[in-house]
Design a protein around this motif. Sequence first.
Motif, short mmCIF file in Angstrom:
data_model
loop_
_atom_site.label_atom_id
_atom_site.label_comp_id
_atom_site.label_asym_id
_atom_site.label_seq_id
_atom_site.Cartn_x
_atom_site.Cartn_y
_atom_site.Cartn_z
N LEU A 16 -40.84 -14.47 -8.24
CA LEU A 16 -39.97 -13.99 -7.18
C LEU A 16 -38.63 -14.70 -7.29
N THR A 17 -37.60 -14.03 -6.84
CA THR A 17 -36.27 -14.63 -6.81
C THR A 17 -35.77 -14.65 -5.38
N LEU A 18 -35.50 -15.84 -4.89
CA LEU A 18 -34.94 -16.00 -3.56
C LEU A 18 -33.42 -16.17 -3.67
N SER A 19 -32.71 -15.60 -2.72
CA SER A 19 -31.26 -15.74 -2.69
C SER A 19 -30.81 -16.31 -1.36
N CYS A 20 -29.80 -17.14 -1.43
CA CYS A 20 -29.18 -17.70 -0.23
C CYS A 20 -27.71 -17.31 -0.27
N ALA A 21 -27.32 -16.47 0.65
CA ALA A 21 -25.93 -16.06 0.73
C ALA A 21 -25.23 -16.90 1.79
N PHE A 22 -24.08 -17.43 1.45
CA PHE A 22 -23.38 -18.23 2.45
C PHE A 22 -21.95 -17.71 2.63
N ALA A 48 -32.56 -28.47 -5.17
CA ALA A 48 -31.20 -28.50 -4.64
C ALA A 48 -30.21 -28.49 -5.78
N THR A 49 -29.01 -28.04 -5.46
CA THR A 49 -27.94 -28.00 -6.44
C THR A 49 -26.66 -28.55 -5.83
N SER A 50 -26.01 -29.40 -6.59
CA SER A 50 -24.74 -29.96 -6.17
C SER A 50 -23.61 -29.14 -6.76
N PRO A 51 -22.49 -29.00 -6.06
CA PRO A 51 -21.37 -28.23 -6.62
C PRO A 51 -20.70 -28.92 -7.80
N ILE A 52 -21.03 -30.18 -8.05
CA ILE A 52 -20.39 -30.91 -9.14
C ILE A 52 -21.31 -31.09 -10.34
N SER A 53 -22.46 -30.45 -10.30
CA SER A 53 -23.40 -30.59 -11.42
C SER A 53 -24.07 -29.26 -11.69
N SER A 54 -24.27 -28.96 -12.95
CA SER A 54 -24.96 -27.73 -13.31
C SER A 54 -26.47 -27.93 -13.37
N THR A 55 -26.92 -29.17 -13.17
CA THR A 55 -28.34 -29.48 -13.26
C THR A 55 -28.94 -29.56 -11.87
N GLY A 56 -29.99 -28.82 -11.64
CA GLY A 56 -30.65 -28.87 -10.35
C GLY A 56 -31.57 -30.06 -10.22
N VAL A 57 -31.94 -30.36 -9.00
CA VAL A 57 -32.91 -31.42 -8.70
C VAL A 57 -34.13 -30.75 -8.11
N TYR A 58 -35.31 -31.14 -8.56
CA TYR A 58 -36.52 -30.43 -8.19
C TYR A 58 -37.61 -31.36 -7.67
N ALA A 59 -38.41 -30.82 -6.77
CA ALA A 59 -39.65 -31.51 -6.41
C ALA A 59 -40.59 -31.42 -7.59
N SER A 61 -43.51 -30.48 -7.69
CA SER A 61 -44.28 -29.23 -7.62
C SER A 61 -43.52 -28.04 -8.19
N ALA A 62 -42.20 -28.17 -8.27
CA ALA A 62 -41.36 -27.07 -8.72
C ALA A 62 -40.89 -27.22 -10.17
N LYS A 63 -40.95 -28.41 -10.69
CA LYS A 63 -40.43 -28.65 -12.04
C LYS A 63 -41.13 -27.79 -13.07
N GLY A 64 -40.33 -27.18 -13.93
CA GLY A 64 -40.89 -26.36 -15.00
C GLY A 64 -41.23 -24.95 -14.59
N ARG A 65 -41.24 -24.67 -13.29
CA ARG A 65 -41.57 -23.32 -12.81
C ARG A 65 -40.42 -22.68 -12.05
N PHE A 66 -39.66 -23.48 -11.33
CA PHE A 66 -38.56 -22.96 -10.51
C PHE A 66 -37.23 -23.35 -11.12
N THR A 67 -36.24 -22.49 -10.92
CA THR A 67 -34.88 -22.79 -11.37
C THR A 67 -33.90 -22.45 -10.27
N ILE A 68 -33.08 -23.41 -9.90
CA ILE A 68 -32.05 -23.18 -8.90
C ILE A 68 -30.70 -23.02 -9.58
N SER A 69 -29.92 -22.09 -9.09
CA SER A 69 -28.59 -21.88 -9.66
C SER A 69 -27.65 -21.43 -8.55
N ARG A 70 -26.35 -21.62 -8.79
CA ARG A 70 -25.38 -21.22 -7.78
C ARG A 70 -24.24 -20.47 -8.43
N ASP A 71 -23.67 -19.57 -7.67
CA ASP A 71 -22.51 -18.81 -8.10
C ASP A 71 -21.52 -18.86 -6.95
#
Length: 124
Positions: A16-22, A48-59, A61-71
């Motif tokens: 599944l892909t979740l989106s957060c629109a702000f 979570a994703t920081s605006p100053i880094s392209s690398t996400g931080v993961y729990a 339980s999520a590592k290797g399965r989930f990917t966070i990205s921002r546009d």
Amino acid sequence: QLQGSGGGYVQAGGSLTLSCAFSGRAFSTSTVGWFRQAAGKAREFVAATSPISSTGVYADSAKGRFTISRDNAKNTVTLQMNSLKPEDTADYYCAARGSGITVVSRSTSQYKYWGQGTLVTVSS
């Protein structure tokens, strides 16, 4: 304003892909995270994703399965979830720390703005 979407029902192993629109320029300079809350349990950090880094931080339980990205051009943060498990079933919330706050935190108390939850149900 934050608005999460994309939840649904999926079988174990699915995606599944979740989106957060702000809205508002403040969020483009803010750390944005995803949290989840299963029935009867406390809300927990997912990624979570920081605006100053392209690398996400993961729990763990999520590592290797989930990917966070921002546009920032599209004012969205996406959580791609693969290899879903029944234990991933929960309401998922996106949250932002606030304008100019670029440090990632895993604590719910550090996030000032919250979107409404979107339900993810994974069947076994």
